[in-house]
Design an enzyme around this catalytic site. Structure first.
Site, PDB file in Angstrom:
ATOM      1  N   GLY A   8      -4.698  12.764  -3.698  1.00 18.95           N
ATOM      2  CA  GLY A   8      -3.325  12.709  -4.138  1.00 18.95           C
ATOM      3  C   GLY A   8      -2.521  12.597  -2.750  1.00 18.95           C
ATOM      4  O   GLY A   8      -2.645  12.087  -1.679  1.00 18.95           O
ATOM      5  N   ASP A   9      -1.280  13.122  -2.985  1.00 17.98           N
ATOM      6  CA  ASP A   9      -0.521  13.445  -1.628  1.00 17.98           C
ATOM      7  C   ASP A   9      -0.647  14.843  -0.886  1.00 17.98           C
ATOM      8  O   ASP A   9      -0.089  15.467  -0.026  1.00 17.98           O
ATOM      9  CB  ASP A   9       1.017  13.138  -1.842  1.00 17.98           C
ATOM     10  N   GLU A  10      -1.856  15.468  -1.329  1.00 16.42           N
ATOM     11  CA  GLU A  10      -2.131  16.686  -0.687  1.00 16.42           C
ATOM     12  C   GLU A  10      -3.053  16.578   0.621  1.00 16.42           C
ATOM     13  O   GLU A  10      -4.043  16.083   0.491  1.00 16.42           O
ATOM     14  CB  GLU A  10      -3.091  17.400  -1.765  1.00 16.42           C
TER      15      GLU A  10
END
Ligand code: C2E
Ligand code: CA
Ligand code: CA
Length: 785
Positions: free
Chosen positions: A441-443
């Site tokens: 994801g955006d991690e």
């Protein structure tokens, strides 16, 4: 010996001896080919041909013997005793039959020796029975020593011949036929030489003696029969050869279809190769055939290659290029013999695929950065190296603020581009040996190596926050996201990889909770707070399913008349152990976890249903949190609640805070407009606490403004608060919005609010939030007064 020689050279008709030899050869050939055919056949056919072969062998022995006897010229009248002659034929057939039955398929030498001895005995019996059946007009005397030597000698030779016939070694097998010939020769000619016939007129030829002229046609017809059989045998052999050739051809075609390279080897030399091997090696068949195996596959020999076990090897092709291969050796019966076949499989594609899988397994396809699994390995590696060298390191976790919003509103394609650009910026922010990974994801996560101290990690984190905070230009569009960063330092915040990752995660969580675009380092208190939170979350989930919530109502009264005009629904959690829990303690958590969805829906439905049953001039106010606005179905949910309760839309007020307007304005405004169009009124709650309140008021025409209780609390003593409240009231009135003052606890505050011209008042001075029943009694009491 002299007598044997004389016997052979002088006492025999040489042409007949040659004929005997010829019949022997033809008969043996016929028997052999038929026997071979029997071996190739199965079941009844095999038994029939096998029987024919045995009979033919017996006939051959017998006919050979008879012709040889006919070739004998004793120089006196002679003839044959018919019964014994016929019996000798039977003996020959039976003896050979038993011998074959004993020897067939036998690997056991003793059994074969036995079979050979049986054969020897039967042929010897045939011979001596035959000789006994040979009658002359005279007397017969025997050279017993010659008999005594030649008989066992030939029997032994028969035995030896059958033993070697079944041997594996070819040169040994080759000795079988000469041994048989010698055995038969010794038996016959020694037997003949050992017999001395003396003409004696006193002994006339017995009357039952059949003369040679009569026996010769019988022997001739048996011989002709053998000849016929030999022709049949020849045909069978030719057919079998043609079949074998066709099989070979088909096999070659099949081999050429094979994807694998195939090589047939004799010893260490290649004798046949298929087309795949030509392609694989770049050599044509002519070049491959005759090549030694070690030239094609260095280091590999047939003798060291176990059967049915694959070996890794390298194949040296035409231009010396080396191809990784796997080699499998099989021993295959081909064209009647066992041959060594090597299957050679090209490994280039498999190796490539494997390396691709390895890369895929360890890196993130979108950004090419290490993935979560790989990052965990790296952290573990550094934890181990820390224990050895004591070099400090840090784990930083970060995620992009507002990424979900960008992804949802601008599309996944743009989201992906943003992630790639963010990855680039992160790489740029790192020190030479530091590593960044995308966890999903955006991690993202960063492994900072050789950290001098907390300041170094702090500097890196600030750098990251600053770099990601700058606008991104994507596809001609400016996109603003930010980064929240949490960090854990080894060894201060933990040494175990799992612990470090978890602590960095907790710090990230804290950073996000403290407002986005910030950095937080792990501290032990986070852990405890986190645990408590997790407990509460599980509890909340359960509470929603078992309905542990109830609604309290707090009245809003008209500032001038004091009459109740509305009531605000305020949710309470009746916890089985903790008692009544304030919404301030669980609403934020419900918002974070998404549980606000089902909870908010329940509040809405319950408030509408209960308000529908109280006096029609009292409206109901329901709070909506920003999280509820993220659901595009919100307007429909509200309409459904109204429809289900039969509450007119005009009796429902929805309270929203500035937080609602912060995110994705377009969509929020559209939802508000839809609600407004349905007849529901919208209030701006907690007004004055945000920073750009006025601009919101201009963008959306609220029906009501609720002045935040923080201003009222200072009244009437605090001049500044008084000025603000006055200003808000004036402005709202100008914009045509009703004004409610919240948190009115004293009569002075009430009086001030009323004097300044606000429309409604809410607060403990009027009433605390009350359970439904008490609220209704309160209404009754007020109405009566
Ligand atoms: P709010 O919307 O500003 O609600 C008013 C809060 O102020 C209530 O606290 C109320 O009990 C309290 N209050 C009213 N008069 C006085 C007063 O004279 N003095 C003082 N000191 N306090 C007063 P409560 O019920 O604890 O609710 C806290 C917040 O929880 C609410 O603030 C609202 O933001 C949220 N909330 C409550 N129920 C719901 C709900 O059903 N949905 C959502 N989304 N939020 C809710
Ligand atoms: Ca409220
Ligand atoms: Ca409020």
């Amino acid at each position: 010996m002299q007598s044997v020689y004389t016997c052979l050279t002088q006492a025999h008709d040489h042409q007949l001896i040659l004929l005997a030899a010829g019949v022997c050869v033809v008969g043996v050939y016929g028997s052999f080919t038929v026997a071979t055919h029997a071996a190739r056949s199965e079941g009844r056919a095999a038994r029939l041909w096998g029987g024919a072969s045995v009979i033919a062998s017996g006939c051959t022995a017998w006919a050979t013997h008879m012709i040889a006897l006919l070739a004998y010229q004793p120089g006196m009248p002679s003839g044959f005793e018919p019964t014994l002659t016929a019996f000798s034929l039977l003996m020959a057939v039976a003896g050979i039959g038993v011998s074959v039955a004993l020897a067939i398929g036998q690997r056991n030498r003793i059994r074969r020796l036995l079979a050979g001895l049986v054969l020897g005995v039967s042929i010897t019996t045939l011979h001596y029975l035959g000789e006994s059946a040979y009658l002359v007009a005279g007397t017969v005397t025997w050279d017993m020593p010659l008999v005594a030597v030649s008989v066992p000698a030939s029997i032994l030779m028969f035995g030896a011949a059958i033993v070697v016939a079944g041997e594996r070694r070819r040169d040994l097998r080759r000795a079988a036929a000469p041994l048989l010939v010698v055995a038969i020769g010794v038996l016959h000619f020694c037997g003949m030489a050992a017999m001395t016939l003396t003409f004696d007129p006193e002994h006339p030829l017995p009357p039952q003696a059949v003369p040679p002229e009569v026996i010769a046609p019988v022997v001739a017809s048996v011989s002709l029969g053998l000849l016929a059989l030999a022709v049949v045998g020849l045909r069978l052999t030719l057919n079998a050869r043609a079949q074998a050739r066709r099989d070979q051809e088909r096999l070659r075609e099949l081999a050429n279809l094979a994807v694998e390279g195939l090589a047939v080897c004799e010893g260490e030399v290649i004798t046949t190769a298929n087309r795949s091997l030509e392609l694989l090696s770049g050599l044509d068949t002519a070049e491959l055939v005759g090549r030694s195996l070690s030239a094609l596959l260095p280091g590999l020999t047939i003798s060291t290659l176990p059967e049915r076990e694959e070996r890794e090897a390298e194949l040296v092709g035409a231009d010396g290029q080396r191809v990784p291969v796997r080699v499998l050796r099989s021993e295959v019966p081909l064209g009647g013999k066992r041959q060594t076949v090597l299957a050679i499989r090209d490994q280039r594609e498999r190796l490539q695929t494997e390396s691709r899988i390895r890369t895929l397994a360890f890196s993130d396809a979108l950004t090419g950065l290490p993935n979560r699994a790989h990052f965990h390995d790296l952290v573990a590696l550094h934890a181990a190296s820390y224990r050895e060298h004591g070099r400090a390191f840090a784990v930083l976790m970060l995620d992009l603020d507002r990424f979900k919003l960008v992804n949802d509103t601008l599309g996944h394609g743009l989201g992906d581009m943003l992630l790639r650009k963010a990855a680039e910026r992160l790489k740029a922010a790192l020190g030479e040996h530091d590593l960044v990974a995308r966890l999903g994801g955006d991690e993202f996560a960063v492994l900072q190596i050789d950290v001098a101290g907390p300041e170094a990690t702090h500097a890196l984190a600030s750098n990251i926050v600053e770099l990601i905070g700058r606008p991104f230009l994507i596809d001609g569009q400016l996109v603003n996201v930010g980064a929240s960063v949490g960090a854990a330092l080894a060894p201060i915040d933990g040494v175990e990889p799992d612990q470090l990752l978890r602590n960095a995660d907790l710090a990230l969580y804290k950073a996000k909770a403290d407002g986005k675009g910030t950095f937080r380092r792990f501290e032990p208190a986070l852990d405890a707070r986190m645990q408590a939170r997790r407990g509460l979350e599980a509890d909340l989930r359960r509470a929603i399913t078992v309905q542990e919530f109830e609604l309290y109502y707090q009245p809003l009264v008209d500032a001038r008349s004091g009459r109740i005009t509305a009531a605000e629904a305020l949710v309470r959690w009746r916890h089985p152990e903790r008692g009544l829990v304030s919404p301030a303690d669980f609403i934020p958590l419900a918002e974070e976890t998404g549980l606000i969805g089902p909870l908010g829906q329940w509040v809405l439905r319950t408030a509408c249903a209960q308000a529908a049953r109280w006096p029609a001039h009292i409206r109901v106010a329901v709070n909506l949190s920003p999280a509820q606005f993220r659901d595009v179905r919100l307007a429909d949910t509200v309409k459904a609640a109204l429809a289900a309760s039969d509450l007119p839309a005009s009796r429902l007020e929805l309270e929203i805070t500035e937080g609602v307007l912060l995110a994705d304005e377009e969509r929020t405004l559209a939802t508000l407009t839809r609600l407004r169009a349905a007849g529901v009124s919208i209030s701006m709650d907690d007004f004055g606490t945000g920073y750009s309140s006025l601009s919101y008021l201009r963008r959306f025409p609220f029906d009501k403004i609720k002045v935040d209780q923080s201003f009222i609390r200072q009244l009437p003593g605090d001049l500044e608060s008084a000025a603000i409240v006055r200003a808000i009231i004036t402005m709202g009135t100008c914009l045509g919005m009703a004004i409610t003052v919240e948190g009115v606890e004293t009569a002075e505050q009430f009086a001030f609010s009323a004097a300044e011209g606000c429309d409604q008042v809410q607060g403990y001075h009027v009433s605390r939030p009350l359970p439904l029943a008490e609220f209704l009694s309160f209404v009754d009491a007020r109405e009566a007064a």
